[in-house]
Each structure stands twice: as structure tokens, then as C-alpha cells.
Design a protein around this motif. Structure first.
Motif, PDB file in Angstrom:
ATOM      1  N   ALA A 154       0.827  -1.211   0.000  1.00  0.00           N
ATOM      2  CA  ALA A 154       0.000   0.000   0.000  1.00  0.00           C
ATOM      3  C   ALA A 154       0.856   1.254   0.000  1.00  0.00           C
ATOM      4  O   ALA A 154       0.528   2.244  -0.668  1.00  0.00           O
ATOM      5  N   MET A 155       1.965   1.232   0.718  1.00  0.00           N
ATOM      6  CA  MET A 155       2.819   2.420   0.793  1.00  0.00           C
ATOM      7  C   MET A 155       3.534   2.661  -0.535  1.00  0.00           C
ATOM      8  O   MET A 155       3.713   3.806  -0.954  1.00  0.00           O
ATOM      9  N   ARG A 156       3.931   1.597  -1.198  1.00  0.00           N
ATOM     10  CA  ARG A 156       4.626   1.743  -2.474  1.00  0.00           C
ATOM     11  C   ARG A 156       3.671   2.085  -3.614  1.00  0.00           C
ATOM     12  O   ARG A 156       4.108   2.597  -4.651  1.00  0.00           O
ATOM     13  N   ALA A 157       2.401   1.822  -3.425  1.00  0.00           N
ATOM     14  CA  ALA A 157       1.431   2.070  -4.500  1.00  0.00           C
ATOM     15  C   ALA A 157       1.327   3.545  -4.851  1.00  0.00           C
ATOM     16  O   ALA A 157       0.922   3.894  -5.966  1.00  0.00           O
ATOM     17  N   THR A 158       1.689   4.436  -3.924  1.00  0.00           N
ATOM     18  CA  THR A 158       1.592   5.878  -4.182  1.00  0.00           C
ATOM     19  C   THR A 158       2.931   6.472  -4.610  1.00  0.00           C
ATOM     20  O   THR A 158       3.026   7.675  -4.817  1.00  0.00           O
TER      21      THR A 158
ATOM     22  N   GLU B 247      10.232   7.281 -10.271  1.00  0.00           N
ATOM     23  CA  GLU B 247      11.511   7.843  -9.849  1.00  0.00           C
ATOM     24  C   GLU B 247      11.798   7.517  -8.394  1.00  0.00           C
ATOM     25  O   GLU B 247      12.922   7.163  -8.018  1.00  0.00           O
ATOM     26  N   GLU B 248      10.770   7.613  -7.537  1.00  0.00           N
ATOM     27  CA  GLU B 248      10.932   7.309  -6.118  1.00  0.00           C
ATOM     28  C   GLU B 248      11.228   5.827  -5.908  1.00  0.00           C
ATOM     29  O   GLU B 248      12.024   5.454  -5.037  1.00  0.00           O
ATOM     30  N   GLU B 249      10.577   4.957  -6.681  1.00  0.00           N
ATOM     31  CA  GLU B 249      10.837   3.529  -6.578  1.00  0.00           C
ATOM     32  C   GLU B 249      12.282   3.202  -6.937  1.00  0.00           C
ATOM     33  O   GLU B 249      12.944   2.396  -6.274  1.00  0.00           O
ATOM     34  N   GLU B 250      12.779   3.833  -8.005  1.00  0.00           N
ATOM     35  CA  GLU B 250      14.165   3.592  -8.410  1.00  0.00           C
ATOM     36  C   GLU B 250      15.142   4.090  -7.346  1.00  0.00           C
ATOM     37  O   GLU B 250      16.155   3.447  -7.056  1.00  0.00           O
ATOM     38  N   LYS B 251      14.829   5.223  -6.731  1.00  0.00           N
ATOM     39  CA  LYS B 251      15.687   5.771  -5.682  1.00  0.00           C
ATOM     40  C   LYS B 251      15.708   4.848  -4.479  1.00  0.00           C
ATOM     41  O   LYS B 251      16.768   4.592  -3.890  1.00  0.00           O
ATOM     42  N   GLU B 252      14.547   4.305  -4.117  1.00  0.00           N
ATOM     43  CA  GLU B 252      14.474   3.370  -2.982  1.00  0.00           C
ATOM     44  C   GLU B 252      15.265   2.107  -3.294  1.00  0.00           C
ATOM     45  O   GLU B 252      15.982   1.565  -2.470  1.00  0.00           O
ATOM     46  N   GLY B 253      15.184   1.637  -4.561  1.00  0.00           N
ATOM     47  CA  GLY B 253      15.925   0.443  -4.956  1.00  0.00           C
ATOM     48  C   GLY B 253      17.422   0.652  -4.859  1.00  0.00           C
ATOM     49  O   GLY B 253      18.164  -0.247  -4.458  1.00  0.00           O
TER      50      GLY B 253
END
Length: 306
Positions: free
Chosen positions: A289-293, A297-303
């Protein structure tokens, strides 16, 4: 009961005096056979206590067992907003040239006296006069979901323009940082972490696990509880805040802000040592649920951080 015993007392003298007066009075004494009763209390504010307070608690009760029941941090913040609404702890700021412009006419989820203090501190760097008074801030008696986002925007404005820290919904959801403080003082064998989702899925099973953790004899709770219309297990014939009607959906911008804000702390929680199963359950129940928003770019940074 919520005793608020350990997080409000600053000196050893006061702590010992209150302990004798409130906990060791005749009606609260434990029986001679320690297997008959256990002493407990529940105070949510203990989770976010300072290390100083936790150290004092450990000095007095080194063998105490700590149970932390955690909800999705964004959902907890939003629930906190509605709890404040039901308790009428919501304020509307007035207008006028002496009011910091980003706060004028807006709603803030806080007691009026606290809002007055925040605005007075914000006036100084902005050179605004006359000082804000109680007449400029009024209590609000009804709420709507948009007020949560408006309150967040006001508190962010006061922090950015005037360095006034008043984001009261955030620190209580910083579970990773909070439990890290506890685990510096207490061994993880004395700390039990449960997710709200665990209770929703299997309340009776979770109670059995708690009995084992606390060293209690098994008890059959099935005849005492029921699942209400909101999906929560509650005691039969006993009032519960879990019976309140569900509130409206959180505004999307606010949902995205808090999911992003809490993500690093949730990742810290998942890395804390000695808490078996916590990382797996958080990854299952909260992260989707937290990653759904998040944006791509944010997903790549977290990765990259991983």
C-alpha cells in the motif's frame, strides 16, 4: 488502563513517590502468590518515550515485558486525526494582517492554546504584530477529511517559514526509531511486536501467542469476543472505539506525503534485530500500500538505497 506513569515524570524523587502512592496502595497490592495476578497497564505514549524515560523504567522494572501493537503508520496518523476530531481537539485560525499568511483562515488539528503558541513563535521571524491571542483561534466541533490535508499544509508552512515544529501526527508513527530506543535498553526477548493486521486476521491466535510471551496460563476468549461490522474483534456488551463508523478516505496528496515520509522508518523497523517475523509481516501488510503511491523515480531511488 492508560496510566501515563513513566513518560510524564522527570525526577527519581517524583517517580518513587508516585509509585508508592499510586501503585503500592492497599487496593493495588499483588497477592502473596505471584502466579495469581499480573500487573499491567497500556499507555500508547510509552512507545515514543525518550531514552532517558526508558532507562528509568528499566531501573525500576528490569524484567518488564513490553508489547507494541503497530498499525500501518499512515493509517495510524489518519486515525489519530479522527480521534482528535471526536475529542474536539481541532482549531480554526482567524484572519488578519498579524496572522502568518500561510495559516490564516485554516484548520489545524491541535488544541487552541497550542496553536496560539505556534503562531506566536511564527510571528517573530515574520515581524508580525500584535501577538496572536486566544481570540484568534477557535475550537472546531465537526471535521471532514479535507481538514487533515489542510492541517498538514499549515504545519509544513509554519516549519518552513518560521522553524516552528508542530507536526504532531508524525512522531507517533515513527515505530522504527521508537523501538530502536527501547532495544538499546531492553533485550529483544522482552519485546513483543504485533501488527494490527495480525489481530484482524487471527485475534484469538494472537492472544494465545501473548499468553505464551507473558507466561500466562491459556484462556479461551472465544465466548467473550465478537467481530464487529468494521472487522475488529471487540468484547461483547462492552463499548469500544472500534465500533465507530468508518471515516472518509484520506485525501490522495496527504496519503502520498505520509507514505513517503514514513517509508525510511518502516525500513528501519524491518532491520531491527531480535524481532522474529516482523520484517516479513511488514513487507506483506504495509509495503504494498505504501509503495502504490510512489512515483517510478521514487521507486528507483528506494531500490538504489537497498
Amino acid at each position: 488502563m492508560q496510566a501515563h506513569f513513566f513518560e510524564r515524570i522527570m525526577s527519581w524523587e517524583d517517580l518513587e513517590q508516585r509509585w508508592r502512592a499510586d501503585y503500592l496502595w492497599q487496593g493495588f497490592r499483588l497477592p502473596k502468590d505471584p502466579r495469581v495476578y499480573f500487573t499491567y497497564e497500556k499507555t500508547p505514549e510509552y512507545l515514543t518515550m525518550s531514552e532517558q524515560h526508558i532507562t528509568r523504567l528499566h531501573s525500576m522494572l528490569p524484567s518488564v515485558k513490553i508489547i507494541a501493537i503497530l498499525r500501518n503508520p499512515t493509517s495510524r496518523a489518519y486515525s489519530n486525526f479522527w480521534h482528535a476530531c471526536r475529542a474536539a481537539r481541532v482549531s480554526r485560525i482567524g484572519t488578519g494582517p498579524h496572522i502568518p499568511p500561510g495559516a490564516a483562515g485554516k484548520t489545524v488539528v491541535a488544541e487552541p492554546e497550542n496553536v496560539v503558541k505556534w503562531l506566536q513563535r511564527a510571528q517573530r521571524p515574520l515581524n508580525l504584530t500584535p501577538p496572536v491571542t486566544a481570540a484568534d483561534v477557535h475550537r472546531v466541533t465537526s471535521c471532514e477529511p479535507a481538514m487533515f490535508e489542510e492541517s498538514l499544509n499549515v504545519t509544513l508552512y509554519l516549519e518552513s517559514c518560521c522553524k516552528v515544529k508542530c507536526r504532531q501526527f508524525e512522531y507517533k508513527s515513527m515505530y522504527g526509531a521508537a523501538l530502536q530506543r527501547w532495544l538499546r535498553i531492553f533485550p529483544p526477548t522482552q519485546v513483543k511486536v504485533i501488527l494490527t493486521e495480525d489481530f484482524l486476521a487471527d485475534a484469538l491466535g494472537q492472544m494465545h501467542d501473548l499468553e505464551t510471551f507473558l507466561g500466562l496460563l491459556p484462556f479461551n476468549y472465544s465466548k467473550l469476543v465478537m467481530k464487529n461490522s468494521n472487522g475488529f474483534y471487540v468484547l461483547k456488551s462492552v463499548g469500544s472505539k472500534a465500533n465507530h463508523q468508518p471515516y472518509g478516505a484520506m485525501p490522495n496528496a496527504t496519503l502520498k506525503y505520509y507514505n513517503k515520509r514514513f517509508m525510511s522508518d518502516v525500513q528501519l523497523l524491518m532491520t531491527l534485530p531480535g524481532l522474529p517475523g516482523v520484517a516479513e509481516r511488514v513487507a506483506k501488510h504495509w509495503l504494498p500500500a505504501m509503495r502504490a503511491t510512489q512515483t517510478k523515480e521514487e521507486e528507483e531511488k528506494e531500490g538504489r538505497k537497498k
